[in-house]
Design an enzyme around this catalytic site. Structure first.
Site, PDB file in Angstrom:
ATOM      1  N   ARG A  52       0.811  -1.142  -0.048  1.00 55.83           N
ATOM      2  CA  ARG A  52       0.163  -0.035  -0.251  1.00 55.83           C
ATOM      3  C   ARG A  52       0.828   1.348  -0.048  1.00 55.83           C
ATOM      4  O   ARG A  52       1.991   1.230   0.444  1.00 55.83           O
ATOM      5  CB  ARG A  52      -0.863   0.069   1.059  1.00 55.83           C
ATOM      6  CG  ARG A  52      -2.108  -1.035   1.342  1.00 55.83           C
ATOM      7  CD  ARG A  52      -2.921  -0.983   2.467  1.00 55.83           C
ATOM      8  NE  ARG A  52      -3.486   0.423   2.477  1.00 55.83           N
ATOM      9  CZ  ARG A  52      -3.228   1.252   3.312  1.00 55.83           C
ATOM     10  NH1 ARG A  52      -2.539   1.095   4.176  1.00 55.83           N
ATOM     11  NH2 ARG A  52      -4.074   2.380   3.469  1.00 55.83           N
ATOM     12  N   LYS A 103       4.155  -8.649  11.713  1.00 54.05           N
ATOM     13  CA  LYS A 103       3.379  -8.711  10.589  1.00 54.05           C
ATOM     14  C   LYS A 103       3.826 -10.221   9.779  1.00 54.05           C
ATOM     15  O   LYS A 103       5.226 -10.300   9.768  1.00 54.05           O
ATOM     16  CB  LYS A 103       3.766  -7.720   9.692  1.00 54.05           C
ATOM     17  CG  LYS A 103       2.974  -7.571   8.299  1.00 54.05           C
ATOM     18  CD  LYS A 103       3.276  -6.537   7.294  1.00 54.05           C
ATOM     19  CE  LYS A 103       2.515  -6.486   5.936  1.00 54.05           C
ATOM     20  NZ  LYS A 103       2.511  -5.264   5.260  1.00 54.05           N
ATOM     21  N   ARG A 106      -1.245   2.986  14.227  1.00 52.56           N
ATOM     22  CA  ARG A 106      -0.370   2.511  15.183  1.00 52.56           C
ATOM     23  C   ARG A 106      -0.967   2.563  16.279  1.00 52.56           C
ATOM     24  O   ARG A 106      -1.814   3.396  16.744  1.00 52.56           O
ATOM     25  CB  ARG A 106       0.774   3.572  14.947  1.00 52.56           C
ATOM     26  CG  ARG A 106       1.660   3.529  13.631  1.00 52.56           C
ATOM     27  CD  ARG A 106       2.418   2.431  13.496  1.00 52.56           C
ATOM     28  NE  ARG A 106       3.384   2.673  12.518  1.00 52.56           N
ATOM     29  CZ  ARG A 106       3.087   1.867  11.105  1.00 52.56           C
ATOM     30  NH1 ARG A 106       1.699   1.498  11.162  1.00 52.56           N
ATOM     31  NH2 ARG A 106       3.854   2.117   9.960  1.00 52.56           N
TER      32      ARG A 106
END
Length: 271
Positions: free
Chosen positions: A67, A132, A268
């Site tokens: 992205r 992740k 975040r």
């Protein structure tokens, strides 16, 4: 640590076909050694509609994208990178929450493989205990008189080179680091994701993102936590209240509940 069979991507659509079993006829799978971007290839040159879901898998992407124009970090033999072309009925509105649907499909697949602590970070990341492990990039295919379609790009870390660090990520992990099984073939991972994605896109077609919202909420990495959402113009701080029936992020702020749609934003945990 699990041993990941590293040759599957270059080696075999056949292995994946066998792993798909009775579902194999739903998919048309092409595996290439390398390309610039699987998303770009399917988006710019979509195959003819033959009733199947078309999938392009690349052992190596020279210009893989995430992205906001970021480069998708992947390592030949250690990453599963592929794109799937999904055609949908003509509508005056663009399908909402599609990246969340894809993330959910990946998350459920990892859970079936034995990964614990799988989480979803709005709008397009799959995490394991805050690290992740996979990312999603959804792009619409230009109309040009064709049936409307979207390209769903998925990247999964099968294993990581020693000392891996990715900028702007609080941490990364891989299937090899998280799974208890001693060995797993990447074809099994790919087939599992395709079956899971096919199932959830069918439910999405029938009931929109609302039909999958509860499943996504159960894995929300930031549920009820203070977060900040940033775009190019501003920053919004609040308590993450999940997502609505269109897949928009909900924040409880000092000014009340705020609805944030998908776009150039980052999420975040607030300090």
């Amino acid at each position: 640590m699990a041993l990941i069979e590293p040759t599957i991507l270059a080696a075999d659509a056949d292995r994946t076909a066998r792993a798909l079993g009775a579902c194999v006829e739903r998919f048309a799978i092409v595996v290439v050694e390398e390309c610039d971007s699987t998303n770009s290839a399917l988006r710019d040159f979509p195959p003819e509609d033959d009733g199947r879901t078309h999938v392009l898998v690349a052992h190596h992407q020279r210009a893989g994208r995430g992205r906001r124009g970021r480069t998708w970090q992947a390592w030949p033999g250690l990453s599963l990178t592929f794109s799937s072309l999904w055609r949908f009925a003509p509508s005056p509105t663009v399908p909402a929450g599609l990246s969340l649907v894809a993330g959910l499909a990946v998350a459920c697949t990892l859970e079936k493989l034995g990964v614990e602590g799988v989480q979803l970070k709005w709008p397009n990341d799959v995490m394991v205990f805050g690290k992740k492990i996979a990312g999603i990039l959804v792009e619409l295919v230009p109309g040009r008189g064709r049936t409307p379609a979207a390209v769903i790009g998925i990247g999964v870390n099968l294993a990581l080179p020693s000392g891996t660090h990715i900028p702007d990520q609080p941490g990364v992990t891989s299937l090899a680091d998280e799974i208890a099984t001693s060995k797993i073939e990447a074809s099994t991972v790919l087939a599992g994701i395709l079956i899971s994605l096919d199932d959830r896109l069918e439910r999405y077609t029938q009931g929109g993102f609302a039909a999958l919202r509860d499943e996504w909420q159960q894995r929300n990495a930031f549920a009820d936590l203070p977060v900040s959402v940033r775009d190019e113009q501003c920053e919004t701080v609040g308590i993450c209240a999940g997502v609505d029936e269109d897949g928009a992020l909900l924040l409880d702020t000092d000014q009340g509940r705020t609805r944030i749609i998908a776009g150039d934003v980052s999420l975040r945990a607030a300090l």
